[in-house]
Design an enzyme around this catalytic site. Structure first.
Site, PDB file in Angstrom:
ATOM      1  N   LEU A  96       4.834   5.081   3.477  1.00 23.02           N
ATOM      2  CA  LEU A  96       4.595   5.912   4.652  1.00 23.02           C
ATOM      3  C   LEU A  96       4.133   7.307   4.231  1.00 23.02           C
ATOM      4  O   LEU A  96       4.354   7.724   3.089  1.00 23.02           O
ATOM      5  CB  LEU A  96       5.906   5.988   5.454  1.00 23.02           C
ATOM      6  CG  LEU A  96       6.443   4.600   5.826  1.00 23.02           C
ATOM      7  CD1 LEU A  96       7.903   4.676   6.233  1.00 23.02           C
ATOM      8  CD2 LEU A  96       5.599   3.991   6.937  1.00 23.02           C
ATOM      9  N   PRO A  97       3.510   8.045   5.181  1.00 18.85           N
ATOM     10  CA  PRO A  97       2.903   9.324   4.766  1.00 18.85           C
ATOM     11  C   PRO A  97       3.884  10.351   4.212  1.00 18.85           C
ATOM     12  O   PRO A  97       3.678  10.874   3.120  1.00 18.85           O
ATOM     13  CB  PRO A  97       2.242   9.837   6.054  1.00 18.85           C
ATOM     14  CG  PRO A  97       2.053   8.622   6.909  1.00 18.85           C
ATOM     15  CD  PRO A  97       3.183   7.688   6.561  1.00 18.85           C
ATOM     16  N   ASN A 101       8.329  10.567   8.538  1.00 20.35           N
ATOM     17  CA  ASN A 101       7.995   9.164   8.810  1.00 20.35           C
ATOM     18  C   ASN A 101       9.007   8.231   8.159  1.00 20.35           C
ATOM     19  O   ASN A 101       9.390   7.202   8.741  1.00 20.35           O
ATOM     20  CB  ASN A 101       6.598   8.810   8.291  1.00 20.35           C
ATOM     21  CG  ASN A 101       5.539   9.769   8.762  1.00 20.35           C
ATOM     22  OD1 ASN A 101       5.046  10.576   7.981  1.00 20.35           O
ATOM     23  ND2 ASN A 101       5.201   9.717  10.034  1.00 20.35           N
ATOM     24  N   LYS A 202       7.300  12.066  -9.539  1.00 22.01           N
ATOM     25  CA  LYS A 202       6.036  12.007  -8.773  1.00 22.01           C
ATOM     26  C   LYS A 202       5.584  13.409  -8.348  1.00 22.01           C
ATOM     27  O   LYS A 202       4.394  13.756  -8.432  1.00 22.01           O
ATOM     28  CB  LYS A 202       6.256  11.102  -7.557  1.00 22.01           C
ATOM     29  CG  LYS A 202       5.164  11.139  -6.519  1.00 22.01           C
ATOM     30  CD  LYS A 202       3.853  10.584  -7.037  1.00 22.01           C
ATOM     31  CE  LYS A 202       2.752  10.760  -6.010  1.00 22.01           C
ATOM     32  NZ  LYS A 202       1.439  10.414  -6.515  1.00 22.01           N
TER      33      LYS A 202
HETATM   34  P1  NAD Z   1      -1.767   6.599   5.142  1.00 16.67           P
HETATM   35  O1  NAD Z   1      -1.570   7.692   6.127  1.00 16.67           O
HETATM   36  O2  NAD Z   1      -3.134   6.081   4.876  1.00 16.67           O
HETATM   37  O3  NAD Z   1      -0.866   5.333   5.550  1.00 16.67           O
HETATM   38  C1  NAD Z   1       0.425   5.443   6.046  1.00 16.67           C
HETATM   39  C2  NAD Z   1       0.648   4.334   7.073  1.00 16.67           C
HETATM   40  O4  NAD Z   1       2.000   4.443   7.554  1.00 16.67           O
HETATM   41  C3  NAD Z   1      -0.260   4.439   8.304  1.00 16.67           C
HETATM   42  O5  NAD Z   1      -0.887   3.192   8.543  1.00 16.67           O
HETATM   43  C4  NAD Z   1       0.692   4.821   9.429  1.00 16.67           C
HETATM   44  O6  NAD Z   1       0.296   4.310  10.690  1.00 16.67           O
HETATM   45  C5  NAD Z   1       1.994   4.208   8.963  1.00 16.67           C
HETATM   46  N1  NAD Z   1       3.201   4.821   9.532  1.00 16.67           N
HETATM   47  C6  NAD Z   1       3.493   6.126   9.682  1.00 16.67           C
HETATM   48  N2  NAD Z   1       4.735   6.276  10.181  1.00 16.67           N
HETATM   49  C7  NAD Z   1       5.240   5.026  10.354  1.00 16.67           C
HETATM   50  C8  NAD Z   1       6.482   4.527  10.828  1.00 16.67           C
HETATM   51  N3  NAD Z   1       7.474   5.326  11.227  1.00 16.67           N
HETATM   52  N4  NAD Z   1       6.656   3.193  10.867  1.00 16.67           N
HETATM   53  C9  NAD Z   1       5.671   2.348  10.467  1.00 16.67           C
HETATM   54  N5  NAD Z   1       4.474   2.766  10.011  1.00 16.67           N
HETATM   55  C10 NAD Z   1       4.259   4.086   9.944  1.00 16.67           C
HETATM   56  O7  NAD Z   1      -1.081   7.128   3.796  1.00 16.67           O
HETATM   57  P2  NAD Z   1      -1.387   6.609   2.318  1.00 16.67           P
HETATM   58  O8  NAD Z   1      -2.562   7.307   1.752  1.00 16.67           O
HETATM   59  O9  NAD Z   1      -1.311   5.120   2.301  1.00 16.67           O
HETATM   60  O10 NAD Z   1      -0.114   7.223   1.552  1.00 16.67           O
HETATM   61  C11 NAD Z   1       1.184   6.674   1.703  1.00 16.67           C
HETATM   62  C12 NAD Z   1       2.116   7.400   0.736  1.00 16.67           C
HETATM   63  O11 NAD Z   1       1.672   7.191  -0.607  1.00 16.67           O
HETATM   64  C13 NAD Z   1       2.179   8.921   0.955  1.00 16.67           C
HETATM   65  O12 NAD Z   1       3.499   9.360   0.787  1.00 16.67           O
HETATM   66  C14 NAD Z   1       1.280   9.458  -0.155  1.00 16.67           C
HETATM   67  O13 NAD Z   1       1.672  10.775  -0.536  1.00 16.67           O
HETATM   68  C15 NAD Z   1       1.506   8.439  -1.254  1.00 16.67           C
HETATM   69  N6  NAD Z   1       0.377   8.275  -2.186  1.00 16.67           N
HETATM   70  C16 NAD Z   1      -0.897   8.155  -1.715  1.00 16.67           C
HETATM   71  C17 NAD Z   1      -1.943   8.012  -2.632  1.00 16.67           C
HETATM   72  C18 NAD Z   1      -3.375   7.896  -2.159  1.00 16.67           C
HETATM   73  O14 NAD Z   1      -4.276   7.975  -3.014  1.00 16.67           O
HETATM   74  N7  NAD Z   1      -3.632   7.722  -0.870  1.00 16.67           N
HETATM   75  C19 NAD Z   1      -1.686   7.973  -3.998  1.00 16.67           C
HETATM   76  C20 NAD Z   1      -0.371   8.048  -4.435  1.00 16.67           C
HETATM   77  C21 NAD Z   1       0.671   8.202  -3.521  1.00 16.67           C
END
Ligand code: NAD
Length: 329
Positions: A96-97, A101, A202
């Site tokens: 999750l973001p 969340n 992290k």
């Molecule tokens: P994103 O925003 O693309 O995806 C998050 C998903 O979670 C969305 O589909 C959203 O609808 C869903 N969501 C939000 N709240 C929710 C809830 N209460 N219940 C169910 N679903 C819910 O984010 P992302 O890029 O996939 O990143 C996710 C995590 O990974 C973050 O913490 C980010 O910091 C970490 N991260 C991301 C990357 C990257 O390159 N994108 C790399 C390493 C770590």
């Protein structure tokens, strides 16, 4: 505190027996036991697909159900809420973001802990405040479930390729149970210590990443202003002491590399808003521990400013574009 540790030790023993029993019974079954996956965004989507590739049936939920479409086409079962996922499986991964969340998905009215089964393993791979991971672990323990933090490094490309790095915090005796699933999505699964230490690792990594990305963008921009061809400059940096991940794997200058967000108008990848969030977490932890983090602070301000100037949903390597626009103001 001693009582909590004793309870954890007792729970750990019971849970180990449970896991051993479950692993033995799952080995003897024709197909693998379903796994829950909550949060099918940029990262969660390819991660869940890798679990499917490794033969795990998955049960999913996302507050935007359309995010589940691709995995549904691959056979995933979609649930209305996180609680409904937890009711159907005994292992759940969340991606999750940010901190609010994760709190909502675990402890909210339709959260995992409302219907979690005793003995379940809950793995949070989101990047959040380590103190919140510890709090959720305590709440999970009250329901008889085990919570571990396992944030990732590697970005969307690594999530697709299944070669993420996982930094895992939680009971050491249960690390192998988590590793069984995480290895389907990553090549490095590293045990860091008690719950929350995965997040600590992290946050440190991402502070360095932000600093190095800004440094790479500034350097590339200066070289271009000095008349150097950006591809040539990147090649030289990558065979010299300035080389880093931002220069050789995720270069922020359009036209230098293929298959990275800078080659696609900074779409996809790791958004600027998520980087600003991680730098905020680093700032909080630096303040709490009275640790000087001067470049971390400056990076946080730069990424916050980018969010305010319309870059929030672009990949964080767009700091190069931001610098170019700034010089024209
Ligand atoms: P994103 O925003 O693309 O995806 C998050 C998903 O979670 C969305 O589909 C959203 O609808 C869903 N969501 C939000 N709240 C929710 C809830 N209460 N219940 C169910 N679903 C819910 O984010 P992302 O890029 O996939 O990143 C996710 C995590 O990974 C973050 O913490 C980010 O910091 C970490 N991260 C991301 C990357 C990257 O390159 N994108 C790399 C390493 C770590």
């Amino acid at each position: 505190m001693a009582a909590i540790i004793r309870r954890s030790a007792n729970f750990s023993l019971k849970y180990s027996n449970y896991v051993r029993h479950r692993v033995v019974s799952s080995r003897s079954m024709a197909s693998k036991v379903p796994v829950g996956f909550i949060g099918l965004g940029n990262m969660g989507n390819p991660m869940a697909k890798n679990l499917i590739k490794h033969g795990y049936p998955i049960v999913v939920a996302d507050i935007f159900p359309e995010s589940c479409k691709e995995v549904q086409d691959l056979g995933a079962q979609i649930m209305d809420s996180s609680a409904d996922v937890a009711e159907r499986v005994d292992r759940v991964i969340t991606m999750l973001p940010s901190t609010p969340n994760v709190i909502e998905a675990y402890t909210g009215p339709n959260g995992i802990l409302k219907k979690v089964k005793k003995g379940s393993l809950l793995i949070d791979s989101s990047t959040i405040d380590p103190l919140v991971s510890k709090e959720i672990a305590k709440e999970a323990e009250k329901t008889g479930a085990l919570f571990m933090d396992a944030p990732v490094s590697g970005g969307v490309g690594a999530a697709r390729a299944g070669n993420l790095t996982f930094m895992v915090g939680g009971l050491e005796g249960e690390f192998n149970a988590a590793k069984e699933l995480l290895s389907c999505m990553g090549t490095n699964v590293v045990y860091c210590g008690e719950v929350g230490t995965g997040q600590a690792a992290k946050i440190c990594n991402n502070m360095l990443l932000a600093i190095s990305m800004i440094g790479t963008a500034e350097t590339m921009n200066l070289g271009i202003r000095l008349g150097l061809d950006p591809k040539l400059l990147a090649k030289i940096l990558n065979m010299s002491s300035g080389r880093c991940w931002s220069s050789d794997t995720y270069n922020p200058v359009p036209g230098v590399m293929d298959g990275v967000p800078s080659a696609n108008d900074y779409q996809g990848g790791f958004t600027t808003t998520l980087m600003a969030k991680d730098l905020g977490l680093a700032q909080n932890t630096a303040t709490n521990t009275k640790t000087p983090a001067l470049l971390g602070t400056l990076s946080h301000q730069i990424y916050r400013m980018m969010c305010a100037r319309g870059y929030a949903q672009k990949d964080f390597s767009a700091v190069f574009q931001f610098l170019r626009e700034e010089e024209n103001i």
